[in-house]
Design a protein around this motif. Sequence first.
Motif, PDB file in Angstrom:
ATOM      1  N   PRO A 135       0.714  87.258  44.779  1.00  0.00           N
ATOM      2  CA  PRO A 135       0.614  88.831  44.332  1.00  0.00           C
ATOM      3  C   PRO A 135      -0.426  88.612  43.238  1.00  0.00           C
ATOM      4  O   PRO A 135      -0.205  87.139  42.261  1.00  0.00           O
ATOM      5  N   SER A 248       0.981 101.101  47.013  1.00  0.00           N
ATOM      6  CA  SER A 248       0.866  99.750  45.944  1.00  0.00           C
ATOM      7  C   SER A 248      -0.272  98.294  46.956  1.00  0.00           C
ATOM      8  O   SER A 248       0.001  98.286  47.754  1.00  0.00           O
ATOM      9  N   THR A 250       2.040  95.902  47.168  1.00  0.00           N
ATOM     10  CA  THR A 250       2.620  95.609  48.591  1.00  0.00           C
ATOM     11  C   THR A 250       1.784  95.725  49.901  1.00  0.00           C
ATOM     12  O   THR A 250       1.658  94.721  50.856  1.00  0.00           O
ATOM     13  N   GLU A 254       0.211  93.346  52.301  1.00  0.00           N
ATOM     14  CA  GLU A 254       1.069  93.229  53.999  1.00  0.00           C
ATOM     15  C   GLU A 254       0.209  93.823  55.014  1.00  0.00           C
ATOM     16  O   GLU A 254       0.024  93.236  56.580  1.00  0.00           O
ATOM     17  N   THR A 321       5.808  88.051  52.028  1.00  0.00           N
ATOM     18  CA  THR A 321       4.972  88.120  50.397  1.00  0.00           C
ATOM     19  C   THR A 321       6.096  87.197  49.645  1.00  0.00           C
ATOM     20  O   THR A 321       7.129  87.102  49.909  1.00  0.00           O
ATOM     21  N   ASP A 334       4.405  91.403  38.314  1.00  0.00           N
ATOM     22  CA  ASP A 334       5.121  90.939  38.892  1.00  0.00           C
ATOM     23  C   ASP A 334       5.703  89.844  38.728  1.00  0.00           C
ATOM     24  O   ASP A 334       5.473  89.071  37.580  1.00  0.00           O
ATOM     25  N   PRO A 365      12.212  93.301  49.993  1.00  0.00           N
ATOM     26  CA  PRO A 365      11.086  92.333  49.465  1.00  0.00           C
ATOM     27  C   PRO A 365      11.642  91.619  48.370  1.00  0.00           C
ATOM     28  O   PRO A 365      12.446  91.497  47.556  1.00  0.00           O
TER      29      PRO A 365
END
Length: 394
Positions: A135, A248, A250, A254, A321, A334, A365
Amino acid sequence: MTDTAGRPLGTGRGPGASATGDGLIRRRRRRLRNAALGTAVLLLAAAGAGWAGYARLSANITSDEAAAAELARYERERPTALVRDAQNLLLIGSDTRAGQANREYGKGVEGQRSDTTILLHLAADRTSATAVSLPRDLMVDIPSCRREDGTRSDPVFAMFNHAFEVGGSACTIRTVEKVTGIRVDHHMVLDFAGFKEIVDAVGGVEVCLEKPVDDKAAKLRLPAGRVTLNGEQALGYVRARKSLGNGSDTERMERQQRFLGALVDKVRDDDVLLNPVKLYPLLDAATSALTTDPALASLRGLYQLARGLRDIPTEQVRFLTVPRRSYVYDANRDQLVEPEAEKLFGRLRADQPVAVSPENSQEVPGEVTGAGGPDGPSPAPTFHGYTAAEHTCA
């Protein structure tokens, strides 16, 4: 037998020679020489054209000599590769606005950041590959790095993508190696324009949308269902935040991973690698778009890498991730989840298999299953993720 002049018949040396004599033999030899010469000229021309094409494609690639020099400067502190023939490739998507093709995506944005970073691990036997997204908002220790103007930055605890902004690919590689303990063997940097060119070169990539998309910021307007995206649309698709998913980073990572899986499948399914008519435009676009370490900065280097990837089954290409959660001091950042992150890095360092759970599992996750027990060795931990074979929609 002789003629009226007393000369033997059938052995003449002039225009009156027999049709089966030396005159015919000389003409045949002359034709063979001419044919051989013509064939040689054609072969030389083809070889020259092939070499010219090879030289042009190799010259397209930008060799990252500055990064190589900086990494050599810190060779003693870099991790040691533990497994022979296993390779780790760092893929960096740059959000630079330099150049006319990139400027339209934000004229007021200065510098460059790593919009997307993926650490791709290739098993030594080339039977599997694991792609780990890092990230951009991950809080990490960034070492002192050489800036573009020759000055050096101070070590800092900051967002991961700050490394690329400060010191380019070399600083990003050193940061990844410090965080993971994994030796980065090769790297590639791709900007917005290059990404678009590669997608267009393969004739677009199909994705499946659950609902229509209308995102002005991403310049994206698409219907629901199966849609083949051109380069411009694909760029908006992998960068969109507000109109796709939950907004997000995240979900965006993906989506990027799934798009890469779809792109790889498109190249395989269309037999691009076996069709020169399709392959050359792709190679031309890809080589023009890439900045790589010197070892990859040629068609030979890229071919050797592609050859290792060619036969890996899609179900053995895993995407995940790095295990992380919201940073304790800022929910918009994060931090790594330990010891799960170190378990993942340790398996990659040792070239051990990494298992991933289906995306629709109940695991969160970063969660790892398979802790094992006191009566036997622990099974391989399972990380939240999916395989490249799962990128398509039902």
